[in-house]
Structure formats: C-alpha cells, structure tokens
Design an enzyme around this catalytic site. Sequence first.
Site, PDB file in Angstrom:
ATOM      1  CE  LYS A 198      64.863 124.253  34.271  1.00  0.00           C
ATOM      2  NZ  LYS A 198      63.928 124.500  33.154  1.00  0.00           N
ATOM      3  CB  SER A 223      72.263 120.063  25.382  1.00  0.00           C
ATOM      4  OG  SER A 223      72.468 121.054  26.357  1.00  0.00           O
ATOM      5  CD  GLU A 259      70.500 108.896  31.470  1.00  0.00           C
ATOM      6  OE1 GLU A 259      70.745 108.584  30.284  1.00  0.00           O
ATOM      7  OE2 GLU A 259      70.642 108.113  32.414  1.00  0.00           O
ATOM      8  CB  CYS A 295      68.560 111.571  23.671  1.00  0.00           C
ATOM      9  SG  CYS A 295      67.478 110.391  24.487  1.00  0.00           S
ATOM     10  CD  GLU A 299      71.415 115.350  20.350  1.00  0.00           C
ATOM     11  OE1 GLU A 299      71.765 116.325  21.023  1.00  0.00           O
ATOM     12  OE2 GLU A 299      70.846 114.357  20.836  1.00  0.00           O
TER      13      GLU A 299
HETATM   14  P1  NAD Z   1      69.113 121.761  27.261  1.00  0.00           P
HETATM   15  O1  NAD Z   1      70.358 121.229  27.851  1.00  0.00           O
HETATM   16  O2  NAD Z   1      69.152 123.041  26.561  1.00  0.00           O
HETATM   17  O3  NAD Z   1      68.008 121.915  28.410  1.00  0.00           O
HETATM   18  C1  NAD Z   1      67.643 120.854  29.232  1.00  0.00           C
HETATM   19  C2  NAD Z   1      67.124 121.399  30.519  1.00  0.00           C
HETATM   20  O4  NAD Z   1      68.183 122.052  31.195  1.00  0.00           O
HETATM   21  C3  NAD Z   1      66.018 122.423  30.390  1.00  0.00           C
HETATM   22  O5  NAD Z   1      65.101 122.245  31.452  1.00  0.00           O
HETATM   23  C4  NAD Z   1      66.760 123.738  30.544  1.00  0.00           C
HETATM   24  O6  NAD Z   1      65.954 124.783  31.033  1.00  0.00           O
HETATM   25  C5  NAD Z   1      67.804 123.364  31.554  1.00  0.00           C
HETATM   26  N1  NAD Z   1      69.015 124.175  31.537  1.00  0.00           N
HETATM   27  C6  NAD Z   1      69.499 124.959  30.543  1.00  0.00           C
HETATM   28  N2  NAD Z   1      70.661 125.537  30.927  1.00  0.00           N
HETATM   29  C7  NAD Z   1      70.916 125.088  32.179  1.00  0.00           C
HETATM   30  C8  NAD Z   1      71.979 125.293  33.097  1.00  0.00           C
HETATM   31  N3  NAD Z   1      73.019 126.089  32.806  1.00  0.00           N
HETATM   32  N4  NAD Z   1      71.940 124.665  34.283  1.00  0.00           N
HETATM   33  C9  NAD Z   1      70.931 123.834  34.593  1.00  0.00           C
HETATM   34  N5  NAD Z   1      69.877 123.607  33.765  1.00  0.00           N
HETATM   35  C10 NAD Z   1      69.878 124.222  32.567  1.00  0.00           C
HETATM   36  O7  NAD Z   1      68.550 120.590  26.367  1.00  0.00           O
HETATM   37  P2  NAD Z   1      67.202 120.576  25.531  1.00  0.00           P
HETATM   38  O8  NAD Z   1      67.435 121.361  24.300  1.00  0.00           O
HETATM   39  O9  NAD Z   1      66.041 120.929  26.392  1.00  0.00           O
HETATM   40  O10 NAD Z   1      67.060 119.017  25.225  1.00  0.00           O
HETATM   41  C11 NAD Z   1      67.627 118.424  24.163  1.00  0.00           C
HETATM   42  C12 NAD Z   1      68.833 117.635  24.593  1.00  0.00           C
HETATM   43  O11 NAD Z   1      68.461 116.672  25.579  1.00  0.00           O
HETATM   44  C13 NAD Z   1      69.400 116.854  23.442  1.00  0.00           C
HETATM   45  O12 NAD Z   1      70.798 116.976  23.420  1.00  0.00           O
HETATM   46  C14 NAD Z   1      68.985 115.412  23.768  1.00  0.00           C
HETATM   47  O13 NAD Z   1      69.802 114.455  23.184  1.00  0.00           O
HETATM   48  C15 NAD Z   1      69.026 115.399  25.238  1.00  0.00           C
HETATM   49  N6  NAD Z   1      68.217 114.297  25.789  1.00  0.00           N
HETATM   50  C16 NAD Z   1      68.864 113.205  26.337  1.00  0.00           C
HETATM   51  C17 NAD Z   1      68.130 112.130  26.832  1.00  0.00           C
HETATM   52  C18 NAD Z   1      68.819 110.936  27.434  1.00  0.00           C
HETATM   53  O14 NAD Z   1      68.173 110.135  28.103  1.00  0.00           O
HETATM   54  N7  NAD Z   1      70.119 110.766  27.218  1.00  0.00           N
HETATM   55  C19 NAD Z   1      66.737 112.147  26.786  1.00  0.00           C
HETATM   56  C20 NAD Z   1      66.117 113.264  26.219  1.00  0.00           C
HETATM   57  C21 NAD Z   1      66.877 114.331  25.729  1.00  0.00           C
END
Ligand code: NAD
Length: 539
Positions: free
Chosen positions: A242, A295, A316, A350, A447
């Site tokens: 997804k 996140s 991650e 990230c 962050e």
């Molecule tokens: P997010 O957690 O809001 O969303 C990430 C994904 O999860 C999206 O596809 C979203 O639709 C889905 N999602 C949202 N709520 C959910 C739930 N309750 N259950 C399952 N899936 C759900 O994060 P974001 O704003 O899209 O991305 C930014 C974050 O990602 C930042 O914190 C960043 O640091 C992190 N990130 C980490 C890495 C890594 O390798 N550590 C890499 C890239 C981004």
Amino acid sequence: MSEQAGSDRAEADSAETETTETATTETDSTETAAAETATTETDTSGEPVGGIVAAPSTTSDLLTYAPALESAAIVDIAPTYDLWIDGRWVAPSSGERFPTMNPATGETLSQVALASPQDVAAAVAAARAASEDWAARSGADRAKYMYRLARLVQDRARELAVLESLDGGKPIRESRDIDVPLVAAHLFHHAGWADKLDYAFPGRRWHPLGVVGQVIPWNFPLLMAAWKLGPALACGNTVVLKPAESTPLTALLLAQLVDEAGFPPGVVNVLTGAGETGAALVSHPDLDKVAFTGSTEVGRQIMRTLAPRATPMTLELGGKAANVVFEDAALDQAVEGVVNGIWFNQGHVCCAGSRLLVQESIVEPFVAKLQRRMATLRVGDPLDKNTDVGAINSEEQLGRIRELVQSGLDEGAELYEAPCPLPDRGWFLRPMMFTDVTPAMRIAREEIFGPVLSVLTFRTEDEAVAKANDTAYGLSAGVWTEKGSRILWMAERLRSGVVWANTFNQFDPTAPFGGFGDSGFGREGGIQGLRHYVRMEAA
Ligand code: NAD
C-alpha cells in the site's frame, strides 16, 4: 551507485552555481523554447507551470537563469486508477476514489481507488493463492521476473522520474539521478540474491514467510516500494503493497511494469488508500509478516495491533539525526554535506541531518558559510532541472512544518531563511536554519520532516556524543573530521543505525539501513534485510 549519486549531486550543485551565468546567456535558448513548449503542452490546467523567477535579492545576478523544464509529456496519467489485485485491474468495491495532487500546483492529477477492507481481503487472498507456487519456484526463476522488472525500471526511468516529481514534488534532478537509479539497483541486487540464499544463511535451512503486507510513506514512494518488494520477492514471499495516499502514481506504474515483466498473478498486489486502508491491511489475520515505513506514531499503532498475534514485523520510522562537524573538518565539503543532509528532498527524509552539531570554535565561520551557500539554493518547479528544493509534499505537511517553525521562534531560537523567491502557487518553503537552539526546544527534539535545520554547538567529543544521542530516535548520524581515529571513536558511541563519515545520505542496496529506539527495528538492504523475510531452522 549511491556514493556516486551523492557526490555527483554535490558536484552538480557547485558546478551549477559556478556556471549559472554561462548557462543563462550562452546555452539555453533551445532549452528555454523546449521548456516553454513543455509547459504549455503538459500542464493539465492549461496554465503555465510556475517556474522560478529572477531573484530580487542581492543574489539576483548570480541566480538569473533560464528555466530548464523536463517535459511532462512523457507521462500518461489516466483520469482514474483501479486496484492491482491478482494480476488484474479491479475497480474498488465501494466505488470510492480520492484525488492525488501535484504539490507544485495544487492541481489534481488523477482520482485513485480507495481500497476497502473487502478489497484488502481480496488482495490478501490473491497473494495467499499465489504463495505456494511462488515459493516453490527455483531462485533463478524468481530472479528472472525480478531482473525483468529492474530492466523495465531502467527502460522507463525518465517516465518514472517525471511521474515521481509530479506526484510528490521532489526535484527532477533527484528523482532522475538518485531515486530511480536506486530503485533499479535495489531490484537488481535482490534479484541477484534470489538464487543464492543458501549462501546468505549458511548452515541454516530457510523458508519464505508467506504473505507479506507492506505499507510505505510519501517521501520516497518508488524507492520505498523497491526496498519492500526486493527482499520479499527474492525470498519467495508474495506481497500486498500500500503506497501513501499523496503519492500513489509511481506504485501504480510499477504495478504495470510488474504485469509487463510477466509475474504470476497475485505475487504482487497494489492497493491504494489512506490510513484506514493501511490499518485494514496490517490487521488482516492472514498475513505472515508486516513491513511498515512511516511515522513513529503509526508504527506504535501497528505494534499494538500485531502484538496479540505475534506477527513478525519490521518498522522503519522517523529520525532526528545529528550531523557533527569538528573544527578540523574540510569545512567547504562539510557545508555541502550539511546541505545534502537537510535540504535533499525538501528535508522529507527520515535520516535527514536535521540537527547540526558544530564545534564551538568554528560555529561563526561555519554558519556564515552555510548562509552563503543557502543563498544559492533554488526553490521552484520540481520539473525544472535547476531546482534544488522542490515542493512540500502536501498542504497538511506544510502546516506541520510551519507549526514547528513557529515553536522555534516562540522558544527563542533565531531563524535565517534563504533569500530565494518562491513560486506563486503550490506548496513551497524556503530553506531555513535556526541558530541559538537549545537541546530542550521542540525544533531540536521533534522530527520536522521539512527544510529546517537546527544548529547546536559542542566543545568536546564527549559532549558531541552526549548531544547527538540526546534523542528518542536513532536512525542516522554524520561525522565530519579529518581524523580517522575520531570517526571510529564517534561511530562506536553514536546510537544510530547508520553513521556516515565525511558524507551524508548515501544509500546502497548492499548496506543495511534501519534504526534504534523510536526509529524502529529491522533492517532493509544487505543480508541483514533478507533475514526479515525468511523463517530459519538449523540445517
Ligand atoms: P505515516 O505514518 O503517516 O504514513 C505512512 C503510511 O502508513 C502511509 O501509507 C499511510 O497511509 C499509512 N498509514 C497511516 N495510518 C495507518 C494506520 N493506522 N495503519 C496502517 N497504515 C497507516 O507517515 P508519512 O507521513 O507518510 O511518512 C513520513 C514518516 O515516515 C516520517 O516519520 C519518516 O521519518 C518516516 N520514514 C522512515 C523511513 C525509514 O526508513 N526509517 C523512510 C521514509 C520515511
């Protein structure tokens, strides 16, 4: 490739700065014409896509340049998209769709399917049905499909890069030179492992886990898809992926390439939707593993969901990396590393080096150098090849960043903003740097996930380590010094999954990437990444 990409970027940055005037006056008349054509040809609204305008500041002479727009004509965006389930495009069971936007214009690019729990169930069932056959194939056979996919990514690289920049807002120079080549590299790398897994796990018998649910974020949409698909498929698992709601288009194009590569139906399924779809996927009882990138907050929710079932998972999550500059570092090189560390991909990274720790003896000259460099950064149309900093991915993210910037001002930090002009529409921010930051401030702890750098100081190595580790996260760190012994001393003590020395933001499929603490657990890349996709027993 990654080191090359990073250094190419730094070189390109400085070369472009030096040659700007030449390019403007001597070389660009055809590119300008092409750019104008591209603009009028490709913008769906019929309005010109906003390019950067001449800087009104003291840097204007230096920064006047002709736009060099990559044409968007190469991408063919459908008005609507369905879900990729069991090797077919399937309309969402609810009939519902949602818009995906171009953050540089605020315009809708397409309406994509909103996957319901029923669609999730259908995709998981398709992945389950395909699982036995995929797992039973030889590694060489699985590799055949993966190599095809990697080659198709290379064949369609320009299209993928343009689509990534249109849907996500990142500069075309990054999607073209970093994201897409790394996607191909990750797929090739893992295709190479598919028939060599006995060597990856010597003395052990390994088995695929089965069906894997994978949820990815919007900051590296295609690259995160490759990080997820590569190890899962190589190890004989089937996948339901997804993508994030604000950047679904390249994952949908990847699904088309999966089809072209001839993967058996159900091995790869792609579901679009927002958090509810992600939640429905990760809580599906027939998953054998969940891999999530996003996140920390959502990562915690997923842990709570999966805890009763003990489903294997890798998370991650976010980061608040320290980029530590010692007084003996090559300062100009370190400045480029700081720029790459925080303004790469608008700071939506990230592992971004969002906390700059500078040795106190050099803080003034170093900050002055950084300010001069910031003044040469160009914020603008992501499709312009001159753009350094593209669009903020969504209006919501823009609001989050502004709120944290305001907290920095309220708590007494001093803000320097790059003096560049911003396009007159779309979601953009200037590169920002806070000085007079103390470790307790929100801008030093949370962050921001935007183009905002917080500068702190230290005197001794011990203090540098203490301040760098003064965070709940632990994903990455950078050290800038000419002393090899100091690099090793620091790397042993910094509590983070990756420590870069005299460089930053280098990604390599052979190297494991992942974090500690609030940055999650599990590794992606290298042999370590493969381990999370197999069940092992003694041979
Ligand atoms: P997010 O957690 O809001 O969303 C990430 C994904 O999860 C999206 O596809 C979203 O639709 C889905 N999602 C949202 N709520 C959910 C739930 N309750 N259950 C399952 N899936 C759900 O994060 P974001 O704003 O899209 O991305 C930014 C974050 O990602 C930042 O914190 C960043 O640091 C992190 N990130 C980490 C890495 C890594 O390798 N550590 C890499 C890239 C981004």
